[in-house]
Design an enzyme around this catalytic site. Structure first.
Site, PDB file in Angstrom:
ATOM      1  N   HIS A 158      32.419  26.869  37.650  1.00 46.23           N
ATOM      2  CA  HIS A 158      33.434  27.848  38.067  1.00 46.23           C
ATOM      3  C   HIS A 158      34.859  27.434  37.692  1.00 46.23           C
ATOM      4  CE1 HIS A 158      34.927  26.375  42.304  1.00 46.23           C
ATOM      5  NE2 HIS A 158      34.797  25.358  41.475  1.00 46.23           N
ATOM      6  N   ASP A 159      35.033  26.187  37.285  1.00 43.77           N
ATOM      7  CA  ASP A 159      36.364  25.716  36.882  1.00 43.77           C
ATOM      8  C   ASP A 159      36.762  26.185  35.481  1.00 43.77           C
ATOM      9  OD1 ASP A 159      37.063  24.283  39.176  1.00 43.77           O
ATOM     10  OD2 ASP A 159      36.044  22.470  38.505  1.00 43.77           O
ATOM     11  N   GLU A 204      26.920  26.710  43.144  1.00 41.51           N
ATOM     12  CA  GLU A 204      28.100  27.559  43.055  1.00 41.51           C
ATOM     13  C   GLU A 204      28.045  28.666  44.104  1.00 41.51           C
ATOM     14  OE1 GLU A 204      30.728  27.135  41.293  1.00 41.51           O
ATOM     15  OE2 GLU A 204      30.206  25.971  39.502  1.00 41.51           O
ATOM     16  N   GLU A 260      34.652  32.735  39.498  1.00 38.60           N
ATOM     17  CA  GLU A 260      33.372  32.858  40.181  1.00 38.60           C
ATOM     18  C   GLU A 260      32.568  33.934  39.452  1.00 38.60           C
ATOM     19  OE1 GLU A 260      32.750  30.603  42.330  1.00 38.60           O
ATOM     20  OE2 GLU A 260      34.838  29.908  42.387  1.00 38.60           O
TER      21      GLU A 260
END
Length: 341
Positions: A250-251, A278, A303
């Site tokens: 998600h980064d 996640e 996300e």
């Protein structure tokens, strides 16, 4: 036809939303100056608290009175305040403390980045990068003291998730577990404690794993974890039965996430599993959607929905085999190579 005026209730609700940052800043200050730790010993008078902290008594009273409306403190109406169960997790020395997470969110680097949200909306560029002229992780590598605050904050936020993951998924079939981007090693240590025969590899940037060696010793797993420094955009250690990616994907943008997943695929054999931990976006989800906005502000990541993860995995030569809930916001996405039997 004129638009009807909003009701008093609607106006009040919008006012609460618009002033939400008042509460978050007040929570940060209460934790930072130590008032939460003092109240952890029991109800205390503002006189005592102000004298101990060496601050203005009236200003402190007003801070605590305001925060009593959030459920963190109880105002005894005689100048005495008491911690609630919710307030207790802001303490320094309690199990599951969120203090370091609050300290991280209150850092100037966080607040200044959010000031440039409009810039992110207009350009798609992370607000952090606009303010500091470099990506978040590059900035942290160049500023070790701030990186420590960030790492401690992430660790504070992730303790409950790590414990829930270890209970939700059966790790007993795996002998060599490689935690990719594993930070301080708490998740890997938690899993190894529940899987006595397994050994682990903690893989992260060289300066991160160097700082993690003491952490895993303190966690009691130092003899079972090999620390390996590297870059998951270059290559990932091979010969793992199981690979872990906790809140790494998600980064990053879709292109960068695909590169990480492709390197995982290259390291895996046909029998290997990959677990991705996640938050999954769903139509009814509130917190994941706000977290997604924070990813835009901080890292340029995002996300994703279940379908979006499936698309990423397929493009990397992987397939989603199942999703395991943990009882927290985090889900376990179990992944195998697309050519696995």
């Amino acid at each position: 036809m004129s638009t009807p005026l909003p009701t008093n209730m609607a106006s009040a609700s919008l006012g609460t939303l618009a002033t939400g940052f008042w509460a978050s800043r007040a929570i940060y200050v209460a934790a930072k100056i130590g008032v939460v730790d003092l109240l952890a010993r029991g109800p205390r008078s503002v006189d005592f608290l102000a004298e101990t902290i060496e601050c203005d008594k009236d200003a402190l009273y007003r801070l605590l009175r305001a925060l009593s409306t959030t459920g963190l403190f109880i105002d005894r109406s005689n100048g005495v305040f008491e911690l609630t169960e919710l307030g207790q997790i802001l303490g320094s020395d309690v199990e599951g403390s969120m203090r370091n997470y609050v300290m991280m969110l209150g850092r100037p680097e966080s607040w200044r980045a959010w000031e440039h949200l409009e810039q992110s909306i207009m350009t798609g560029v992370p607000a952090f990068q606009h303010e500091y002229q470099m990506p978040l992780f590059q900035y942290l590598a160049a500023h070790p003291p701030i990186a420590r605050v960030f790492d401690e904050g992430m660790r504070s936020r992730g303790v409950a998730d790590d414990d829930a993951i270890a209970k939700a998924y059966d790790f007993s079939a795996f002998n060599r577990i490689i935690d990719v981007g594993g930070g301080a090693g708490r998740l890997l240590s938690t899993i190894l404690k529940s899987t006595p025969r397994a050994r682990g590899v903690l893989f992260d940037l060289p300066h991160v794993v160097e700082g993690s060696r003491n952490s895993i010793v303190e966690l009691g797993t130092g003899q079972r974890i090999e620390c390996v420094g590297g870059d998951f955009f270059a290559a990932i250690p091979a010969a793992g039965d199981l690979y872990l990616l906790k809140q790494v994907i998600h980064d990053w943008s879709d292109e960068q996430a695909a590169e990480i997943l492709g390197n995982c695929r290259s390291a895996m054999n046909k029998a290997s599993k990959l677990l991705i931990f996640e938050v999954i976006l769903a139509p009814e989800s509130a917190y994941p959607k706000m977290l997604d906005l924070m990813m835009l502000v901080w890292t340029g990541g995002r996300e994703r929905t279940e379908e979006e993860y499936e698309q990423l995995l397929t493009g990397a030569g992987l397939k989603l085999t199942r999703i395991v809930p943990t009882g927290t916001a985090i889900s376990v996405l179990e992944v195998a190579r697309s050519d696995a039997v």
